[in-house]
Design an enzyme around this catalytic site. Structure first.
Site, PDB file in Angstrom:
ATOM      1  N   LYS A   1      76.930  32.882  -7.156  1.00  7.06           N
ATOM      2  CA  LYS A   1      77.189  32.723  -8.595  1.00  7.06           C
ATOM      3  C   LYS A   1      78.682  32.461  -8.874  1.00  7.06           C
ATOM      4  CE  LYS A   1      73.264  35.589 -10.146  1.00  7.06           C
ATOM      5  NZ  LYS A   1      72.894  36.777 -10.962  1.00  7.06           N
TER       6      LYS A   1
ATOM      7  N   TYR B   1      66.302  30.011 -15.504  1.00  5.74           N
ATOM      8  CA  TYR B   1      66.082  31.439 -15.796  1.00  5.74           C
ATOM      9  C   TYR B   1      65.048  31.660 -16.898  1.00  5.74           C
ATOM     10  CZ  TYR B   1      69.696  33.835 -12.953  1.00  5.74           C
ATOM     11  OH  TYR B   1      70.434  34.402 -11.937  1.00  5.74           O
TER      12      TYR B   1
ATOM     13  N   ASN C   1      77.110  39.653 -10.637  1.00  4.67           N
ATOM     14  CA  ASN C   1      76.685  40.343  -9.415  1.00  4.67           C
ATOM     15  C   ASN C   1      76.611  39.413  -8.197  1.00  4.67           C
ATOM     16  OD1 ASN C   1      74.415  38.952 -10.143  1.00  4.67           O
ATOM     17  ND2 ASN C   1      73.120  40.740 -10.451  1.00  4.67           N
TER      18      ASN C   1
ATOM     19  N   HIS D   1      72.176  35.312  -6.446  1.00  5.80           N
ATOM     20  CA  HIS D   1      70.770  35.287  -6.867  1.00  5.80           C
ATOM     21  C   HIS D   1      69.920  35.112  -5.628  1.00  5.80           C
ATOM     22  CE1 HIS D   1      67.018  34.083  -8.857  1.00  5.80           C
ATOM     23  NE2 HIS D   1      66.926  33.189  -7.878  1.00  5.80           N
TER      24      HIS D   1
ATOM     25  N   GLU E   1      61.858  27.651  -7.072  1.00  2.00           N
ATOM     26  CA  GLU E   1      63.313  27.595  -7.182  1.00  2.00           C
ATOM     27  C   GLU E   1      63.913  26.601  -6.182  1.00  2.00           C
ATOM     28  OE1 GLU E   1      63.750  32.151  -8.915  1.00  2.00           O
ATOM     29  OE2 GLU E   1      64.683  31.672  -6.994  1.00  2.00           O
TER      30      GLU E   1
HETATM   31  N1  UDP Z   1      71.127  40.651 -15.790  1.00  2.00           N
HETATM   32  C1  UDP Z   1      72.041  41.048 -16.760  1.00  2.00           C
HETATM   33  N2  UDP Z   1      71.800  42.232 -17.419  1.00  2.00           N
HETATM   34  C2  UDP Z   1      70.716  43.011 -17.157  1.00  2.00           C
HETATM   35  C3  UDP Z   1      69.810  42.591 -16.157  1.00  2.00           C
HETATM   36  C4  UDP Z   1      70.043  41.399 -15.501  1.00  2.00           C
HETATM   37  O1  UDP Z   1      73.020  40.377 -17.030  1.00  2.00           O
HETATM   38  O2  UDP Z   1      70.570  44.070 -17.775  1.00  2.00           O
HETATM   39  C5  UDP Z   1      71.378  39.378 -15.084  1.00  2.00           C
HETATM   40  C6  UDP Z   1      71.903  39.605 -13.666  1.00  2.00           C
HETATM   41  O3  UDP Z   1      72.876  38.622 -13.393  1.00  2.00           O
HETATM   42  C7  UDP Z   1      70.665  39.390 -12.820  1.00  2.00           C
HETATM   43  C8  UDP Z   1      69.938  38.299 -13.606  1.00  2.00           C
HETATM   44  O4  UDP Z   1      70.169  38.637 -14.963  1.00  2.00           O
HETATM   45  O5  UDP Z   1      71.007  39.000 -11.510  1.00  2.00           O
HETATM   46  C9  UDP Z   1      68.444  38.224 -13.373  1.00  2.00           C
HETATM   47  O6  UDP Z   1      67.881  39.518 -13.586  1.00  2.00           O
HETATM   48  P1  UDP Z   1      66.807  40.110 -12.569  1.00  2.00           P
HETATM   49  O7  UDP Z   1      66.236  41.323 -13.215  1.00  2.00           O
HETATM   50  O8  UDP Z   1      65.876  39.039 -12.142  1.00  2.00           O
HETATM   51  O9  UDP Z   1      67.731  40.604 -11.334  1.00  2.00           O
HETATM   52  P2  UDP Z   1      67.880  40.053  -9.850  1.00  2.00           P
HETATM   53  O10 UDP Z   1      66.551  39.477  -9.442  1.00  2.00           O
HETATM   54  O11 UDP Z   1      68.967  39.011  -9.882  1.00  2.00           O
HETATM   55  O12 UDP Z   1      68.264  41.252  -9.034  1.00  2.00           O
HETATM   56 MG    MG Z   2      65.329  38.072 -10.371  1.00  2.00          MG
END
Ligand code: UDP
Ligand code: MG
Length: 136
Positions: free
Chosen positions: A12, A52, A115, A118, A129
């Site tokens: 990212k 997304y 974070n 992805h 994807e």
């Molecule tokens: N995210 C965020 N706030 C939240 C939860 C998720 O900004 O409270 C963002 C974060 O960058 C995350 C992405 O949305 O990686 C997708 O969320 P997901 O729950 O799918 O998490 P991941 O699969 O990336 O662990």
């Molecule tokens: Mg996810």
């Protein structure tokens, strides 16, 4: 049961900007995830919104789309035994504060939104994807 799978990984904007691309690629390779294809791109907000769209009802959706389109990203196809779950394990929890030590997010993540990586979360999503970024 062990199965060779492919998964989509994204480095990212926060990590690309901090020149962490090579460090993160090394972590994949040390964990038997082979980079089969990769490209550095800068997507539009509309493309981020499409990628997304599973999160479109979430309160963080708009910020997430702005963020993913805010700078260059590196998209990769990773391949290996149980690549989808192995990559998720290596990434660590969504919130870097909650991620296990030695995971990518614990090591490099800044916050729940920044974070660093992805990774696809299922076989179906990995296929979708990979097609999204690498349609040929
Ligand atoms: N995210 C965020 N706030 C939240 C939860 C998720 O900004 O409270 C963002 C974060 O960058 C995350 C992405 O949305 O990686 C997708 O969320 P997901 O729950 O799918 O998490 P991941 O699969 O990336 O662990
Ligand atoms: Mg996810």
């Amino acid at each position: 049961m062990n199965k060779i799978e492919q998964t989509l990984s994204i480095i990212k904007p926060d990590a690309v900007e901090r020149n962490l691309t090579e460090n993160i690629k090394n972590m994949f390779e040390k964990n038997n995830l082979v980079i089969k294809d990769q490209k550095k791109i800068h997507i539009t907000k509309d493309e981020a919104a499409d990628f997304y769209k599973v999160h479109q009802s979430k309160p963080f959706y708009n910020d997430l789309c702005n963020y993913l389109s805010s700078g260059p990203i590196v998209v990769m196809i990773l391949e290996g035994e149980n690549a989808i779950s192995e990559n998720r394990k290596l990434m660590g929890a969504t919130d870097p504060k909650k991620a296990d030590k030695n995971t990518i997010r614990k090591t490099y993540g800044i916050s729940i939104d920044k974070n660093s990586v992805h990774g696809s979360d299922s076989i179906e999503n990995a296929e979708k994807e990979i097609k999204f970024f690498f349609k040929d």
